[in-house]
Design a protein around this motif. Structure first.
Motif, PDB file in Angstrom:
ATOM      1  N   THR A 298     111.157  62.766 -90.868  1.00 48.56           N
ATOM      2  CA  THR A 298     111.047  64.214 -90.640  1.00 48.56           C
ATOM      3  C   THR A 298     110.028  64.580 -89.576  1.00 48.56           C
ATOM      4  OG1 THR A 298     109.454  64.345 -92.477  1.00 48.56           O
ATOM      5  CG2 THR A 298     111.784  64.754 -92.998  1.00 48.56           C
ATOM      6  N   GLY A 299     109.461  63.590 -88.899  1.00 43.36           N
ATOM      7  CA  GLY A 299     108.549  63.879 -87.788  1.00 43.36           C
ATOM      8  C   GLY A 299     107.118  64.130 -88.190  1.00 43.36           C
ATOM      9  N   GLY A 300     106.711  63.660 -89.361  1.00 44.56           N
ATOM     10  CA  GLY A 300     105.337  63.862 -89.798  1.00 44.56           C
ATOM     11  C   GLY A 300     104.421  62.736 -89.376  1.00 44.56           C
ATOM     12  N   VAL A 301     103.131  63.044 -89.299  1.00 43.99           N
ATOM     13  CA  VAL A 301     102.098  62.053 -88.995  1.00 43.99           C
ATOM     14  C   VAL A 301     101.213  61.924 -90.232  1.00 43.99           C
ATOM     15  CG1 VAL A 301     100.078  61.532 -87.589  1.00 43.99           C
ATOM     16  CG2 VAL A 301     102.100  62.534 -86.526  1.00 43.99           C
ATOM     17  N   ILE A 302     101.116  60.719 -90.757  1.00 44.46           N
ATOM     18  CA  ILE A 302     100.269  60.494 -91.935  1.00 44.46           C
ATOM     19  C   ILE A 302      98.821  60.459 -91.470  1.00 44.46           C
ATOM     20  CG2 ILE A 302      99.727  58.938 -93.838  1.00 44.46           C
ATOM     21  CD1 ILE A 302     102.624  57.961 -93.720  1.00 44.46           C
ATOM     22  N   ASP A 303      98.088  61.514 -91.828  1.00 46.91           N
ATOM     23  CA  ASP A 303      96.673  61.557 -91.479  1.00 46.91           C
ATOM     24  C   ASP A 303      95.943  60.419 -92.170  1.00 46.91           C
ATOM     25  OD1 ASP A 303      94.013  62.083 -91.109  1.00 46.91           O
ATOM     26  OD2 ASP A 303      93.986  63.965 -92.201  1.00 46.91           O
ATOM     27  N   LYS A 304      96.152  60.304 -93.459  1.00 47.50           N
ATOM     28  CA  LYS A 304      95.506  59.228 -94.199  1.00 47.50           C
ATOM     29  C   LYS A 304      96.121  59.098 -95.579  1.00 47.50           C
ATOM     30  CE  LYS A 304      91.464  61.132 -93.784  1.00 47.50           C
ATOM     31  NZ  LYS A 304      91.791  62.429 -93.129  1.00 47.50           N
ATOM     32  N   PHE A 305      96.033  57.899 -96.130  1.00 47.98           N
ATOM     33  CA  PHE A 305      96.281  57.661 -97.546  1.00 47.98           C
ATOM     34  C   PHE A 305      94.938  57.637 -98.246  1.00 47.98           C
ATOM     35  CE2 PHE A 305     100.305  55.722 -96.025  1.00 47.98           C
ATOM     36  CZ  PHE A 305     101.188  56.387 -96.862  1.00 47.98           C
ATOM     37  N   MET A 306      94.860  58.321 -99.358  1.00 47.19           N
ATOM     38  CA  MET A 306      93.617  58.358-100.133  1.00 47.19           C
ATOM     39  C   MET A 306      93.941  57.877-101.543  1.00 47.19           C
ATOM     40  SD  MET A 306      92.566  62.115 -98.728  1.00 47.19           S
ATOM     41  CE  MET A 306      94.285  62.601 -98.887  1.00 47.19           C
ATOM     42  N   GLY A 307      93.863  56.556-101.729  1.00 42.78           N
ATOM     43  CA  GLY A 307      94.197  56.003-103.029  1.00 42.78           C
ATOM     44  C   GLY A 307      95.655  56.247-103.342  1.00 42.78           C
ATOM     45  N   ASP A 308      95.916  57.135-104.352  1.00 36.48           N
ATOM     46  CA  ASP A 308      97.293  57.445-104.732  1.00 36.48           C
ATOM     47  C   ASP A 308      97.751  58.771-104.137  1.00 36.48           C
ATOM     48  OD1 ASP A 308      95.640  59.085-106.094  1.00 36.48           O
ATOM     49  OD2 ASP A 308      96.498  58.736-108.074  1.00 36.48           O
ATOM     50  N   GLY A 309      97.073  59.242-103.099  1.00 44.06           N
ATOM     51  CA  GLY A 309      97.424  60.498-102.446  1.00 44.06           C
ATOM     52  C   GLY A 309      97.624  60.294-100.969  1.00 44.06           C
ATOM     53  N   ALA A 310      98.187  61.307-100.315  1.00 46.49           N
ATOM     54  CA  ALA A 310      98.438  61.222 -98.878  1.00 46.49           C
ATOM     55  C   ALA A 310      98.370  62.612 -98.273  1.00 46.49           C
ATOM     56  CB  ALA A 310      99.791  60.590 -98.595  1.00 46.49           C
ATOM     57  N   LEU A 311      97.910  62.668 -97.032  1.00 45.23           N
ATOM     58  CA  LEU A 311      97.869  63.908 -96.264  1.00 45.23           C
ATOM     59  C   LEU A 311      98.754  63.716 -95.046  1.00 45.23           C
ATOM     60  CD1 LEU A 311      96.693  66.722 -95.781  1.00 45.23           C
ATOM     61  CD2 LEU A 311      94.767  65.641 -94.603  1.00 45.23           C
ATOM     62  N   VAL A 312      99.812  64.512 -94.944  1.00 46.55           N
ATOM     63  CA  VAL A 312     100.785  64.387 -93.866  1.00 46.55           C
ATOM     64  C   VAL A 312     100.756  65.670 -93.038  1.00 46.55           C
ATOM     65  CG1 VAL A 312     103.180  63.877 -93.267  1.00 46.55           C
ATOM     66  CG2 VAL A 312     102.207  62.957 -95.386  1.00 46.55           C
ATOM     67  N   VAL A 313     100.725  65.508 -91.719  1.00 47.22           N
ATOM     68  CA  VAL A 313     100.584  66.632 -90.803  1.00 47.22           C
ATOM     69  C   VAL A 313     101.830  66.744 -89.931  1.00 47.22           C
ATOM     70  CG1 VAL A 313      99.076  67.730 -89.108  1.00 47.22           C
ATOM     71  CG2 VAL A 313      98.119  66.103 -90.744  1.00 47.22           C
ATOM     72  N   PHE A 314     102.228  67.987 -89.643  1.00 47.85           N
ATOM     73  CA  PHE A 314     103.383  68.249 -88.778  1.00 47.85           C
ATOM     74  C   PHE A 314     102.931  69.181 -87.653  1.00 47.85           C
ATOM     75  CE2 PHE A 314     104.772  67.219 -92.974  1.00 47.85           C
ATOM     76  CZ  PHE A 314     105.858  66.385 -92.790  1.00 47.85           C
ATOM     77  N   GLY A 315     103.442  68.904 -86.422  1.00 54.04           N
ATOM     78  CA  GLY A 315     102.981  69.651 -85.250  1.00 54.04           C
ATOM     79  C   GLY A 315     101.871  68.934 -84.526  1.00 54.04           C
ATOM     80  N   VAL A 316     101.708  67.651 -84.770  1.00 55.94           N
ATOM     81  CA  VAL A 316     100.710  66.806 -84.125  1.00 55.94           C
ATOM     82  C   VAL A 316     101.397  65.468 -83.816  1.00 55.94           C
ATOM     83  CG1 VAL A 316      98.555  65.540 -84.461  1.00 55.94           C
ATOM     84  CG2 VAL A 316      98.746  67.879 -85.301  1.00 55.94           C
ATOM     85  N   PRO A 317     101.150  64.849 -82.646  1.00 57.15           N
ATOM     86  CA  PRO A 317     100.265  65.305 -81.581  1.00 57.15           C
ATOM     87  C   PRO A 317     100.873  66.385 -80.694  1.00 57.15           C
ATOM     88  CG  PRO A 317     101.222  63.216 -80.977  1.00 57.15           C
ATOM     89  CD  PRO A 317     101.679  63.498 -82.380  1.00 57.15           C
ATOM     90  N   GLU A 318     102.208  66.448 -80.577  1.00 61.14           N
ATOM     91  CA  GLU A 318     102.821  67.504 -79.777  1.00 61.14           C
ATOM     92  C   GLU A 318     103.011  68.742 -80.653  1.00 61.14           C
ATOM     93  OE1 GLU A 318     104.262  64.536 -80.067  1.00 61.14           O
ATOM     94  OE2 GLU A 318     103.876  63.609 -78.100  1.00 61.14           O
ATOM     95  N   PRO A 319     102.629  69.914 -80.157  1.00 61.10           N
ATOM     96  CA  PRO A 319     102.859  71.132 -80.955  1.00 61.10           C
ATOM     97  C   PRO A 319     104.354  71.387 -81.102  1.00 61.10           C
ATOM     98  CG  PRO A 319     102.131  71.693 -78.734  1.00 61.10           C
ATOM     99  CD  PRO A 319     101.997  70.215 -78.854  1.00 61.10           C
ATOM    100  N   ARG A 320     104.756  71.818 -82.301  1.00 62.74           N
ATOM    101  CA  ARG A 320     106.177  72.079 -82.566  1.00 62.74           C
ATOM    102  C   ARG A 320     106.307  73.410 -83.277  1.00 62.74           C
ATOM    103  NH1 ARG A 320     109.872  67.711 -82.355  1.00 62.74           N
ATOM    104  NH2 ARG A 320     111.204  69.014 -83.666  1.00 62.74           N
TER     105      ARG A 320
END
Length: 441
Positions: A298-320
């Motif tokens: 889906t075009g997401g960038v995984i910022d980081k995995f934190m143990g059993d969690g995850a932070l996924v960002v959309f619109g990076v690096p190219e703005p969308r």
């Protein structure tokens, strides 16, 4: 699992200082390649020069051999003439006749080989009449003998005219050979110098190639290390420099509109306490694979995995403009992947919570070159985390903010799932009403 709402970006060196190592490595590689090409070109010219010198050496040796052969053929003719006069045996006339024929064939060869050398051409012009006079003297003695005047023929030999002509021929040929020997020595010195220079150039080329190989290995290792610390989508962009859309601005960071998906695997603490380590590792690995696949599709960038969690960002690096729609699609895809995983897993079913929100965030790469970290900071991250926490209270897998739905629908991106409002209550730590939506039953 909620990040600190007030972190400040880590202190950063100036961009010029940060990009300096990358540019210096690139500059050193470019200089090495240019030097390698220069040395290679020089070696090519030296080898061409060496080939020319070798050709000249071969030519000089050929001239020397021809001159020696002319002298030898003259001596054979003189020996045959004297043997015949002394014995009367016609067999001695064979080397005389053959010597004359060979000399007649060798003089045109010398003409060709000495063309372009004025001094040698002048000596050859003096050699021709001397040889002609010598053969004329030999012919006169043989003619007297055939006429029955052997004593007259021998007297002509004793007179010494033939020896004088032969001495003159020897002098001219030795002078010509001496010049060819001088040329040969000069060419050989050139050849030795060229061989030495080619050898030095080869050593330098090998050294440069070794240096480039070391640089390439170090660069490969550095990029591999960079990819370990940064999302795979960002590491190549960071290498190229430029604005944030091309990776360089990530070093400075900037504010931009993005969509955030915060994901958590529920009950992981209880699982970690009760299950054996191998089971915990299998569950966490499977969860992360589902997150990675959904983000990739889906075009997401995984910022980081934190143990059993995850932070996924959309619109990076190219703005969308469709970042919000991507984030919603990610949540829907992740739910499907986890359901499929649970259906095939022998372990207890895994439950997840997903919170999706969009808004202005700080994005950038912080840290030094030994350890870089991609960071997304801002209220939108905190809201996404609180939405994920709220999924437990509302007994749903995904909660999406109204801002996210509005942003997706404004561009005509209709979510694949119908959403219903589940609450307008303020989120924890907030006072204003905050509409949130879950999947419609």
């Amino acid at each position: 699992m909620i990040p600190d709402p007030t972190p400040a970006p880590a202190s950063r060196r100036p961009l010029r200082a940060r990009l300096g190592p990358v540019r210096s490595r690139a500059g050193l590689t470019t200089a090495g390649v240019a030097l390698l090409l220069l040395v290679g070109s020089a070696n090519g010219l030296l080898l061409a020069w060496q080939s020319s010198v070798q050709h000249r050496i071969t030519h000089t040796l050929s001239v020397d051999r021809t001159l020696m052969q002319v002298l030898a053929d003259l001596l054979d003719g003189e020996t045959g003439q004297r043997g015949y006069l002394l014995t009367g045996d016609p067999a001695f006339l064979v080397p005389y006749t053959a010597g004359q024929a060979r000399v007649a064939a060798e003089l045109p060869v010398l003409d060709t080989e000495l063309r372009g050398s004025p001094a040698q051409e002048a000596r050859l012009r003096a050699l021709r009449p001397a040889i002609a006079r010598k053969f004329a003297e030999l012919d006169r003695t043989l003619a007297l003998d055939r006429a029955g005047d052997r004593d007259g023929a021998l007297a002509l030999v004793r007179a010494g005219d033939g020896k004088t002509e032969m001495d003159e021929i020897r002098r001219i040929i030795e002078t010509m050979r001496a010049q060819e020997d001088d040329l040969l020595l000069g060419y050989q010195r050139h050849a030795h110098r060229i061989e030495a220079m080619v050898g030095i150039g080869s050593v330098v080329s090998v050294g440069i190639m070794a240096l480039l190989a070391v640089l390439a290995l170090r660069e490969t290792a550095r990029r591999a290390a960079l990819s370990r610390f940064l999302p795979a989508e960002l590491a190549p962009l960071l290498e190229r420099g430029g604005g944030i859309e091309r990776g360089g601005g990530l070093r400075l960071g900037e504010r931009r509109h993005a969509a955030i998906a915060f994901v958590d695997m529920r009950g992981s603490t209880t699982i970690a306490e009760r299950a054996d380590p191998e089971t915990v590792a299998i569950l966490v690995t499977g969860f992360r694979r589902c997150v990675a696949q959904a983000a990739r599709e889906t075009g997401g960038v995984i910022d980081k995995f934190m143990g059993d969690g995850a932070l996924v960002v959309f619109g990076v690096p190219e703005p969308r403009a469709d970042a919000a729609a991507q984030a919603i699609a990610f949540a829907e895809r992740l739910e499907g992947l986890v359901d499929g995983w649970n259906a095939t897993s022998r372990e207890a079913p895994v439950a997840i919570g997903i919170g999706v929100h969009c808004g202005e965030v700080f994005v950038g790469v912080v840290g030094d070159d030994d350890r870089l970290e991609f960071t997304v900071l801002g209220d939108a991250v905190n809201v996404a985390a609180r939405l994920e926490q709220a999924t437990k209270a509302f007994a749903t897998t995904t909660l999406v903010s109204q801002a996210t739905l509005d942003a997706a629908q404004a561009l005509g991106h209709a979510p694949g799932t119908a959403w219903r409002e589940v609450s307008r209550s303020p989120l924890r730590g907030r006072q204003e009403a905050f509409p949130i939506y879950g999947r419609a039953a």
